[in-house]
Design a protein around this motif. Structure first.
Motif, PDB file in Angstrom:
ATOM      1  N   CYS A  60      -4.370   5.571   1.075  1.00 61.48           N
ATOM      2  CA  CYS A  60      -3.319   5.253   2.050  1.00 61.48           C
ATOM      3  C   CYS A  60      -3.930   4.805   3.372  1.00 61.48           C
ATOM      4  O   CYS A  60      -3.527   3.781   3.946  1.00 61.48           O
ATOM      5  CB  CYS A  60      -2.420   6.467   2.262  1.00 61.48           C
ATOM      6  N   THR A  87       8.825  -3.659   5.457  1.00 61.13           N
ATOM      7  CA  THR A  87       8.205  -2.587   4.684  1.00 61.13           C
ATOM      8  C   THR A  87       9.219  -1.841   3.830  1.00 61.13           C
ATOM      9  O   THR A  87      10.375  -1.660   4.227  1.00 61.13           O
ATOM     10  CB  THR A  87       7.490  -1.576   5.619  1.00 61.13           C
ATOM     11  N   ASP A  88       8.777  -1.449   2.661  1.00 61.04           N
ATOM     12  CA  ASP A  88       9.506  -0.498   1.831  1.00 61.04           C
ATOM     13  C   ASP A  88       9.340   0.890   2.468  1.00 61.04           C
ATOM     14  O   ASP A  88       8.555   1.064   3.415  1.00 61.04           O
ATOM     15  CB  ASP A  88       8.919  -0.533   0.411  1.00 61.04           C
ATOM     16  N   THR A  92       5.707   4.143   0.073  1.00 59.57           N
ATOM     17  CA  THR A  92       4.986   3.178   0.890  1.00 59.57           C
ATOM     18  C   THR A  92       4.529   3.838   2.179  1.00 59.57           C
ATOM     19  O   THR A  92       3.410   3.623   2.630  1.00 59.57           O
ATOM     20  CB  THR A  92       5.852   1.942   1.189  1.00 59.57           C
ATOM     21  N   SER A 130       0.203   5.978   8.279  1.00 62.65           N
ATOM     22  CA  SER A 130       1.387   5.127   8.420  1.00 62.65           C
ATOM     23  C   SER A 130       1.977   5.164   9.822  1.00 62.65           C
ATOM     24  O   SER A 130       2.369   4.118  10.367  1.00 62.65           O
ATOM     25  CB  SER A 130       2.442   5.525   7.395  1.00 62.65           C
ATOM     26  N   LEU A 201       4.812  -4.598   3.223  1.00 64.62           N
ATOM     27  CA  LEU A 201       4.148  -3.426   2.671  1.00 64.62           C
ATOM     28  C   LEU A 201       5.034  -2.804   1.605  1.00 64.62           C
ATOM     29  O   LEU A 201       6.253  -2.709   1.774  1.00 64.62           O
ATOM     30  CB  LEU A 201       3.845  -2.387   3.761  1.00 64.62           C
ATOM     31  N   GLY A 202       4.407  -2.372   0.511  1.00 64.68           N
ATOM     32  CA  GLY A 202       5.183  -1.753  -0.560  1.00 64.68           C
ATOM     33  C   GLY A 202       4.292  -1.093  -1.594  1.00 64.68           C
ATOM     34  O   GLY A 202       3.091  -1.330  -1.639  1.00 64.68           O
ATOM     35  N   ASP A 203       4.917  -0.288  -2.429  1.00 67.47           N
ATOM     36  CA  ASP A 203       4.224   0.341  -3.542  1.00 67.47           C
ATOM     37  C   ASP A 203       4.573  -0.330  -4.854  1.00 67.47           C
ATOM     38  O   ASP A 203       4.019   0.011  -5.901  1.00 67.47           O
ATOM     39  CB  ASP A 203       4.589   1.830  -3.625  1.00 67.47           C
ATOM     40  N   ASP A 207       8.486  -5.511  -3.937  1.00 71.37           N
ATOM     41  CA  ASP A 207       8.628  -5.372  -2.484  1.00 71.37           C
ATOM     42  C   ASP A 207       8.096  -6.604  -1.751  1.00 71.37           C
ATOM     43  O   ASP A 207       8.325  -6.751  -0.550  1.00 71.37           O
ATOM     44  CB  ASP A 207       7.858  -4.139  -1.979  1.00 71.37           C
TER      45      ASP A 207
END
Length: 273
Positions: A60, A87-88, A92, A130, A201-203, A207
């Protein structure tokens, strides 16, 4: 008499061993184990990784470090519109692994009522790095839009969660939830009418682009190859081994498989040597 005692002792040991084996076997189903009333499925193992592994924290931090470096470069360029990051939220920068654990305790995976129960608490914890990243971006004049597939019922709890951990622009305008379509493309296009989206940004690959929406495993891999130059720059991926379209693609996006059918599909996909 002595021989009789030995015989009885051996018989008792055999009986106890048989009971122990039966007890162990009764707690195993489809390669799963039950410990302290929690079935140790893949969902639980992934929750342990998310909660306990320093390696996960490092991944992360690495993602947000890369994002910061690229943002600094982006901000040196000329832009015709105000700059924005999309961003998600879930996995995320907020950790929902406690929800996975609670569902395991209940013998479930997901349902809308329990998810609302969780989001209403507003207590999902930040992923490491984050808060620093998003507040740094905001300090540079970048607008943050949180495009999430949480729905309208989740919105109040979501905004409260973001405010609790001091994420910037945590308000009705910037938290954009799902209305009907799970694809985020329409919402991204709406943001792009007024802002230049310089980073996402995303996982989950969806996204980032509609190129990843509801695609097969092979198509998703091909889309990654086609967009390879964007990863680590415009596209910042956070790790999520618990759920996502990677899993849905394995099941052809069908939701009605039974647990035993899912196990069978997973086993058929595994590669050994």
């Amino acid at each position: 008499m002595f021989q009789s005692k030995i015989y009885l002792a051996a018989l008792s040991l055999a009986f106890l061993s048989s009971c122990q084996v039966s007890q162990i076997q009764s707690t195993k189903t489809s390669n799963k184990r039950v410990v302290n009333d929690i079935e140790l499925t893949g969902k639980v193992y992934s929750a342990v990784f998310h909660q306990r592994a320093a390696e996960y924290q490092a991944l992360c931090v690495q993602a947000f470090n890369v994002a910061t470096t690229h943002l600094d470069w982006v901000l040196q360029q000329q832009h015709s519109k105000p700059v924005a990051i999309v961003t998600d939220i879930d996995e995320t920068f907020l950790d929902n692994s406690p929800y996975a654990v609670e569902m395991a305790k209940r013998g479930q995976v997901f349902d809308e009522a329990s998810w609302l129960e969780w989001t209403s608490k507003g207590d999902a914890k930040p992923l490491m790095g984050s808060q620093d990243f998003f507040n740094y971006a905001a300090s540079k004049g970048v607008t943050i839009f949180y495009i999430t597939n949480r729905n309208q019922n989740d919105k109040a709890g979501t905004i409260a969660n973001l405010k609790k951990y001091n994420y910037p622009m945590a308000d009705e305008e910037h938290v954009i939830v799902r209305q009907s379509d799970s694809s985020k493309e329409t919402r991204r296009l709406k943001v792009s009418e007024t802002h230049e989206i310089v980073m996402l940004l995303g996982d989950n690959l969806s996204d980032f682009s509609k190129a990843f929406d509801k695609k097969t495993e092979e198509q998703r891999s091909e889309a990654v190859r086609n967009n390879a130059k964007e990863f680590g720059k415009k596209f910042i991926v956070l790790p999520n081994v618990n759920y996502g379209d990677w899993e849905s693609a394995i099941f052809d996006y069908k939701r009605d498989w039974t647990p035993s059918q899912k196990d069978s599909i997973f086993n058929s996909k595994l590669i050994g040597f």
